[in-house]
Design an enzyme around this catalytic site. Sequence first.
Site, PDB file in Angstrom:
ATOM      1  N   GLU A 170       2.520  -7.965   8.666  1.00 46.35           N
ATOM      2  CA  GLU A 170       2.682  -6.555   9.019  1.00 46.35           C
ATOM      3  C   GLU A 170       3.653  -5.845   8.101  1.00 46.35           C
ATOM      4  O   GLU A 170       3.798  -4.646   8.148  1.00 46.35           O
ATOM      5  CB  GLU A 170       3.141  -6.420  10.479  1.00 46.35           C
ATOM      6  CG  GLU A 170       1.993  -6.317  11.451  1.00 46.35           C
ATOM      7  CD  GLU A 170       1.024  -7.483  11.353  1.00 46.35           C
ATOM      8  OE1 GLU A 170       1.495  -8.644  11.260  1.00 46.35           O
ATOM      9  OE2 GLU A 170      -0.180  -7.251  11.353  1.00 46.35           O
ATOM     10  N   ASP A 214     -10.411   2.854 -24.811  1.00 48.85           N
ATOM     11  CA  ASP A 214     -10.748   2.631 -23.414  1.00 48.85           C
ATOM     12  C   ASP A 214     -10.858   3.861 -22.563  1.00 48.85           C
ATOM     13  O   ASP A 214     -10.255   4.866 -22.848  1.00 48.85           O
ATOM     14  CB  ASP A 214      -9.593   1.872 -22.773  1.00 48.85           C
ATOM     15  CG  ASP A 214      -9.909   0.451 -22.692  1.00 48.85           C
ATOM     16  OD1 ASP A 214     -11.061   0.114 -22.894  1.00 48.85           O
ATOM     17  OD2 ASP A 214      -8.978  -0.317 -22.424  1.00 48.85           O
ATOM     18  N   ARG A 267      -2.950  -6.222 -20.900  1.00 47.37           N
ATOM     19  CA  ARG A 267      -3.804  -5.589 -21.907  1.00 47.37           C
ATOM     20  C   ARG A 267      -3.018  -4.662 -22.821  1.00 47.37           C
ATOM     21  O   ARG A 267      -3.442  -4.389 -23.940  1.00 47.37           O
ATOM     22  CB  ARG A 267      -4.939  -4.807 -21.242  1.00 47.37           C
ATOM     23  CG  ARG A 267      -5.934  -5.707 -20.546  1.00 47.37           C
ATOM     24  CD  ARG A 267      -7.082  -4.937 -19.952  1.00 47.37           C
ATOM     25  NE  ARG A 267      -7.888  -4.265 -20.955  1.00 47.37           N
ATOM     26  CZ  ARG A 267      -7.869  -2.971 -21.219  1.00 47.37           C
ATOM     27  NH1 ARG A 267      -7.069  -2.175 -20.563  1.00 47.37           N
ATOM     28  NH2 ARG A 267      -8.639  -2.467 -22.139  1.00 47.37           N
ATOM     29  N   PRO A 307       0.820  -1.229   0.000  1.00 45.26           N
ATOM     30  CA  PRO A 307       0.000   0.000   0.000  1.00 45.26           C
ATOM     31  C   PRO A 307       0.847   1.269   0.000  1.00 45.26           C
ATOM     32  O   PRO A 307       0.331   2.355  -0.218  1.00 45.26           O
ATOM     33  CB  PRO A 307      -0.832  -0.106   1.284  1.00 45.26           C
ATOM     34  CG  PRO A 307      -0.407  -1.327   1.998  1.00 45.26           C
ATOM     35  CD  PRO A 307       0.659  -2.012   1.237  1.00 45.26           C
TER      36      PRO A 307
HETATM   37  N1  ADE Z   1      -0.825  -5.094  -0.183  1.00 42.43           N
HETATM   38  C1  ADE Z   1      -1.708  -4.701   0.760  1.00 42.43           C
HETATM   39  N2  ADE Z   1      -2.447  -3.700   0.340  1.00 42.43           N
HETATM   40  C2  ADE Z   1      -2.051  -3.414  -0.944  1.00 42.43           C
HETATM   41  C3  ADE Z   1      -2.443  -2.458  -1.908  1.00 42.43           C
HETATM   42  N3  ADE Z   1      -3.410  -1.577  -1.678  1.00 42.43           N
HETATM   43  N4  ADE Z   1      -1.817  -2.473  -3.093  1.00 42.43           N
HETATM   44  C4  ADE Z   1      -0.829  -3.347  -3.336  1.00 42.43           C
HETATM   45  N5  ADE Z   1      -0.412  -4.270  -2.461  1.00 42.43           N
HETATM   46  C5  ADE Z   1      -1.010  -4.300  -1.264  1.00 42.43           C
END
Ligand code: ADE
Length: 245
Positions: free
Chosen positions: A114, A167, A152, A87
């Site tokens: 974690e 697209d 793609r 994330p």
């Molecule tokens: N691992 C956990 N959350 C993620 C996300 N939003 N994008 C990519 N990998 C992740």
Amino acid sequence: MRFDIITIFPEMFAGVFSGGIIKKALEREMVRIAVHDLRDFTEDRHRQVDDRPFGGLEGMVLKPEPIFRAVEAVREDETSRVYLLSPQGRRLDSALAKELASERQVILICGRYEGVDERVVEHLVDGEISIGDYVLTGGEPAAVVVVDAVSRFVPGVVGKEGSVRNDSFAEGILDFPQYTRPREFRGLEVPQVLFSGDHKKIERWRRKKALEKTVRQRPDLVEHKTLALEDRRLLEEIQNERKDE
Ligand code: ADE
């Protein structure tokens, strides 16, 4: 183009690539996908891939050694690109997907628990990729999204090149609405213009609908965009119609 996915849950990928356009691309060898079990790159009896974090916190952190070993084993050469799904990464968008589609090999490491030992982030990968501002239980679903979105853009994967070009996002605005038979369904009619046979008129209507949808649902996409004269005219029309509503 070749994808290598490094994961502690290889079984999660059974099935996701065995249908639709990606399946065809695999059969035609336009893309290759290899899934690697991180545990195969451990050297201890327990095949341990994670450990407790230094400094004392809850949870487990993926250890660096198996990840370094896995990448070193699967990478073809120095041109291979290595990304950690997390994330914290650069947000995946159409531009990044297109960029990756020009690589020969993309190695995707699925994060877990974690976190992942920071030495992986700092000394092994070319970058981190996120698929959005939310936290998944692991990088696996994100890796599937990356493989799909990137594939793609690999030439030949999507039947008609046009389908990628037209697209949403290829041009920075959303798609126009599509209709098929029946012409009338439960009293809901397909817009007349689509039966006019006037291709110029249809094209203009589609562009207008696409702009309208974008302004309504994703105004951020058009806010800082320099629009062509015809688009500005269409937007003016839309704004006037909205005032009349
Ligand atoms: N691992 C956990 N959350 C993620 C996300 N939003 N994008 C990519 N990998 C992740």
